[in-house]
Design a protein around this motif. Structure first.
Motif, PDB file in Angstrom:
ATOM      1  N   PHE A  24      11.409 -21.703  36.854  1.00  0.00           N
ATOM      2  CA  PHE A  24      12.513 -21.917  37.793  1.00  0.00           C
ATOM      3  C   PHE A  24      11.914 -22.297  39.147  1.00  0.00           C
ATOM      4  CE2 PHE A  24      15.563 -19.167  40.545  1.00  0.00           C
ATOM      5  CZ  PHE A  24      16.283 -20.278  40.941  1.00  0.00           C
ATOM      6  N   GLU A  26      13.143 -23.329  43.110  1.00  0.00           N
ATOM      7  CA  GLU A  26      14.271 -23.409  44.038  1.00  0.00           C
ATOM      8  C   GLU A  26      13.784 -23.879  45.406  1.00  0.00           C
ATOM      9  OE1 GLU A  26      16.582 -19.781  44.319  1.00  0.00           O
ATOM     10  OE2 GLU A  26      18.068 -20.742  45.607  1.00  0.00           O
ATOM     11  N   LEU A  28      13.382 -22.729  48.250  1.00  0.00           N
ATOM     12  CA  LEU A  28      13.326 -21.368  48.790  1.00  0.00           C
ATOM     13  C   LEU A  28      11.887 -21.127  49.232  1.00  0.00           C
ATOM     14  CD1 LEU A  28      14.480 -18.181  46.749  1.00  0.00           C
ATOM     15  CD2 LEU A  28      13.044 -18.173  48.770  1.00  0.00           C
ATOM     16  N   GLY A  71      19.371 -21.224  41.523  1.00  0.00           N
ATOM     17  CA  GLY A  71      19.514 -20.333  42.612  1.00  0.00           C
ATOM     18  C   GLY A  71      20.690 -20.591  43.577  1.00  0.00           C
ATOM     19  N   CYS A  72      20.734 -19.675  44.514  1.00  0.00           N
ATOM     20  CA  CYS A  72      21.802 -19.746  45.515  1.00  0.00           C
ATOM     21  C   CYS A  72      21.829 -21.104  46.210  1.00  0.00           C
ATOM     22  CB  CYS A  72      21.616 -18.629  46.546  1.00  0.00           C
ATOM     23  SG  CYS A  72      21.814 -16.979  45.858  1.00  0.00           S
ATOM     24  N   TRP A  97      18.098 -19.145  52.672  1.00  0.00           N
ATOM     25  CA  TRP A  97      16.683 -18.801  52.599  1.00  0.00           C
ATOM     26  C   TRP A  97      15.949 -19.126  53.893  1.00  0.00           C
ATOM     27  CZ3 TRP A  97      17.027 -15.517  49.116  1.00  0.00           C
ATOM     28  CH2 TRP A  97      17.737 -15.739  47.947  1.00  0.00           C
ATOM     29  N   ASN A 173      25.877 -21.434  39.738  1.00  0.00           N
ATOM     30  CA  ASN A 173      24.879 -20.354  39.693  1.00  0.00           C
ATOM     31  C   ASN A 173      25.456 -19.124  40.390  1.00  0.00           C
ATOM     32  OD1 ASN A 173      21.982 -19.165  39.740  1.00  0.00           O
ATOM     33  ND2 ASN A 173      22.607 -19.094  41.886  1.00  0.00           N
ATOM     34  N   GLU A 174      25.311 -17.983  39.774  1.00  0.00           N
ATOM     35  CA  GLU A 174      25.752 -16.715  40.367  1.00  0.00           C
ATOM     36  C   GLU A 174      27.100 -16.882  41.085  1.00  0.00           C
ATOM     37  OE1 GLU A 174      22.664 -14.562  42.471  1.00  0.00           O
ATOM     38  OE2 GLU A 174      21.513 -14.374  40.622  1.00  0.00           O
ATOM     39  N   TYR A 240      16.753  -8.885  37.567  1.00  0.00           N
ATOM     40  CA  TYR A 240      15.457  -8.725  38.235  1.00  0.00           C
ATOM     41  C   TYR A 240      15.006  -7.277  38.137  1.00  0.00           C
ATOM     42  CZ  TYR A 240      15.795 -13.351  40.363  1.00  0.00           C
ATOM     43  OH  TYR A 240      15.863 -14.711  40.563  1.00  0.00           O
ATOM     44  N   GLU A 297      17.145 -16.340  35.235  1.00  0.00           N
ATOM     45  CA  GLU A 297      16.417 -15.716  36.356  1.00  0.00           C
ATOM     46  C   GLU A 297      15.993 -14.328  35.914  1.00  0.00           C
ATOM     47  OE1 GLU A 297      18.050 -15.977  40.322  1.00  0.00           O
ATOM     48  OE2 GLU A 297      18.914 -17.953  39.900  1.00  0.00           O
ATOM     49  N   TRP A 301      10.975  -8.212  41.642  1.00  0.00           N
ATOM     50  CA  TRP A 301      11.409  -8.546  43.003  1.00  0.00           C
ATOM     51  C   TRP A 301      10.994  -7.373  43.887  1.00  0.00           C
ATOM     52  CZ3 TRP A 301      16.393 -11.792  43.940  1.00  0.00           C
ATOM     53  CH2 TRP A 301      16.529 -12.082  45.308  1.00  0.00           C
ATOM     54  N   GLN A 346       9.924 -17.009  40.495  1.00  0.00           N
ATOM     55  CA  GLN A 346      10.021 -18.449  40.431  1.00  0.00           C
ATOM     56  C   GLN A 346       8.607 -19.005  40.292  1.00  0.00           C
ATOM     57  OE1 GLN A 346      12.436 -20.060  43.593  1.00  0.00           O
ATOM     58  NE2 GLN A 346      14.145 -18.705  43.111  1.00  0.00           N
ATOM     59  N   LEU A 351       8.800 -14.677  44.537  1.00  0.00           N
ATOM     60  CA  LEU A 351       8.988 -13.595  43.550  1.00  0.00           C
ATOM     61  C   LEU A 351       7.819 -13.583  42.538  1.00  0.00           C
ATOM     62  CD1 LEU A 351      12.891 -13.766  43.257  1.00  0.00           C
ATOM     63  CD2 LEU A 351      11.505 -12.282  44.719  1.00  0.00           C
TER      64      LEU A 351
HETATM   65  O1  AHR Z   1      15.582 -16.126  42.887  1.00  0.00           O
HETATM   66  C1  AHR Z   1      16.131 -15.786  44.123  1.00  0.00           C
HETATM   67  C2  AHR Z   1      17.643 -15.716  44.087  1.00  0.00           C
HETATM   68  O2  AHR Z   1      18.044 -14.672  43.264  1.00  0.00           O
HETATM   69  C3  AHR Z   1      18.361 -16.908  43.521  1.00  0.00           C
HETATM   70  O3  AHR Z   1      18.531 -17.917  44.444  1.00  0.00           O
HETATM   71  C4  AHR Z   1      19.678 -16.330  43.130  1.00  0.00           C
HETATM   72  O4  AHR Z   1      20.293 -17.029  42.077  1.00  0.00           O
HETATM   73  C5  AHR Z   1      19.351 -14.892  42.798  1.00  0.00           C
HETATM   74  O5  AHR Z   1      20.211 -14.011  43.416  1.00  0.00           O
END
Ligand code: AHR
Length: 497
Positions: A24, A26, A28, A71-72, A97, A173-174, A240, A297, A301, A346, A351
């Motif tokens: 993954f 992102e 970020l 991701g977000c 982020w 996503n989410e 996570y 995901e 974390w 990721q 992470l």
């Molecule tokens: O991986 C970090 C974040 O964790 C992602 O952007 C989101 O989808 C999750 O909450």
């Protein structure tokens, strides 16, 4: 006392989808910018702006699939900002982020070029939270339509004649959180609507992925499956592993206590219950298991490294992470009837990464080495295995000390991966191989271990934790007796004689 393992070498219980070894990426922190993309003018050796060292390291893992752009971030990403001449691409704030400026230099063309370099499948996450149906539909047209159309013509204007093959497409996503704070009923309706316009053009057949639950939100799974199961190919799950009691006290990536070692592994093992219970709900609407559960995901974390931007989620990676990876991949293998893909979060600098970079320097983390050692399981047949494990006891609790998984590949080679979760005690294992075709086996092994529980690689000592040849076993007919080092991940290769 020995941990007793029985492996039926002639009895398979499914195929380990190689996509379980997915990654993954992102927008970020330093995942995309610096980790992957340095730009064509960078002094860091690159091909068309993408780091050569990172591509070489990832190719070594045979990475099957890469998820992007979040991701977000995905539910704030507007793909048209990331195409055309780079100097004129829109700059935006990455509000999720770190509030940094996103210059959109890494967009659709750059991501799909990266996937071509890695020879992996792209998995694109579409924007439901703040994007329109038209925007999502046009993105698919832009990437995959061969003929004459406004989006295919625009792609050609931007230098790409042929469409790309894009197999995996996530519709949001989410969406229960950063992707719009929706209720499952509302998301299910939006999913039905958005996915209608995610079209298959020509030979390109899209595998549509619905946004699934957060951790143990079984109601989300129930509602989305009930309302939309006929319109999806897969549904996601996010979980996570955090050692601490809550998100504000996650715990450090290094310098952690014995309690944190234990709680991390115990919580990683929870993945098994999560998949089992979500899968049971899925069975109700999809008894034939057509729909995949995609854990897109997962991973550890921790608190960010001191002195780094809290919005960048940069953390070190130790032998503890290696064990989390090892046991989690075993859980995915065990559920290979339902888990069709997983994407560790990721890939670089964020992470539980397999690679860390600092400017031009790059290192491979203990998690990288597990993915490298385990790649032999990709696409192989899972062998039915039973284990009577000793306990790894801590305070008044206990978890199994040893985790095992075994597979047989197309050439008939058997691979057995073993994790010793205890950071203090070695584990004696006795493996009874049933159903061997020949008289015995030739065995070789590789081990990843360390002498301290937060052992990790640094830019000064990039090879402090790395795999070594493993010899602490004997073979007697069809029985292997082995001693697993404390806190170790071991892979044995067996060739029938
Ligand atoms: O991986 C970090 C974040 O964790 C992602 O952007 C989101 O989808 C999750 O909450």
């Amino acid at each position: 006392m020995a941990n007793r393992i029985t492996i039926n070498t002639d009895l398979t219980s499914g195929t380990i989808n190689r996509n379980i070894y997915g990654h993954f990426s992102e927008h970020l922190g330093r995942c995309i910018y610096e980790g992957i993309w340095v730009g064509e003018d960078s002094p860091i050796p690159n091909t068309n702006g993408i780091r050569n060292d990172v591509v070489a390291a990832l190719k070594q893992l045979n990475i099957p699939v890469l998820r992007w752009p979040g991701g977000c971030f995905a539910d704030e990403y507007h793909w048209k900002d990331g195409i055309g001449p780079r100097e004129s691409r829109k700059r935006m704030i990455n509000t999720h982020w770190g509030g940094v400026v996103e210059n959109n230099h890494f967009g659709t063309h750059e991501f799909l070029m990266l996937c071509e370099m890695l020879e992996c499948e792209p998995y694109i996450s579409g924007n439901v939270g703040s994007g329109t149906v038209q925007e999502m539909s046009e993105w698919v047209e832009y990437m995959t339509f061969e003929g004459v159309s406004p989006m295919a013509d625009l792609r050609r204007e931007n230098g790409r004649e042929e469409p790309w093959n894009v197999k995996y497409f996530g519709v949001g996503n989410e969406n229960w959180g950063c992707g719009g704070n929706m209720r499952p009923e509302y998301y299910a309706d939006l999913y039905r609507r958005y996915q209608t316009y995610v079209r298959n053009y020509g030979e390109n057949k899209i595998h549509k992925i619905a946004c699934g639950p957060n951790v143990d939100d079984y109601r989300w799974m129930e509602v989305v499956m009930r309302e939309a199961h006929g319109m999806m190919d897969s549904i996601s799950l996010h979980y996570y592993t955090i050692p601490g009691a809550n998100w504000s006290e996650k715990g450090a990536a290094t310098g952690f206590s014995e309690d944190e070692w234990y709680s991390t592994l115990k919580k990683a093992l929870w993945m098994d219950e999560l998949i089992t219970r979500h899968s049971t709900i899925m069975d109700k609407y999809d008894p034939s298991k057509r729909i995949g559960l995609i854990v897109d995901e997962w991973g550890t974390w921790f608190d960010v490294e001191p002195g780094t931007n809290p919005g960048f989620l940069y953390q070190q990676n130790t032998i503890r992470d290696a064990l989390v990876a090892g046991v989690t991949l075993h859980i995915f293998h065990d559920h290979c009837d339902r888990v069709q893909m997983a994407n560790i979060a990721q890939v670089i600098n964020v992470l539980q990464s397999v690679i860390l970079t600092e400017g031009e320097k790059m290192l491979l983390t203990p998690t990288y080495h597990v993915f490298d050692m385990y790649k032999v399981h990709q696409g192989a047949d899972l062998l039915t295995t039973a284990i009577e494990s000793q306990d790894y006891a801590h305070n008044n609790e206990k978890i199994p000390q040893v985790s095992v998984s075994a597979s047989k590949n197309a050439e008939g080679r058997i691979h057995i991966s073993l994790c010793n979760l205890d950071n203090d005690a070695a584990a004696d294992v006795e493996i009874d191989l049933r159903g061997l075709a020949g008289l015995g086996v030739a065995v070789s092994g590789t081990e990843l271990t360390a002498s301290i529980k937060d052992a990790h690689n640094t830019f000064d000592q990039p090879e402090a934790v790395k795999p070594t040849a493993y010899h602490a076993f004997t073979v007697n007919g069809s029985t292997i007796s082995a001693k697993l080092s404390p806190m170790s991940v071991t892979v044995l290769e067996l060739i029938s004689e």
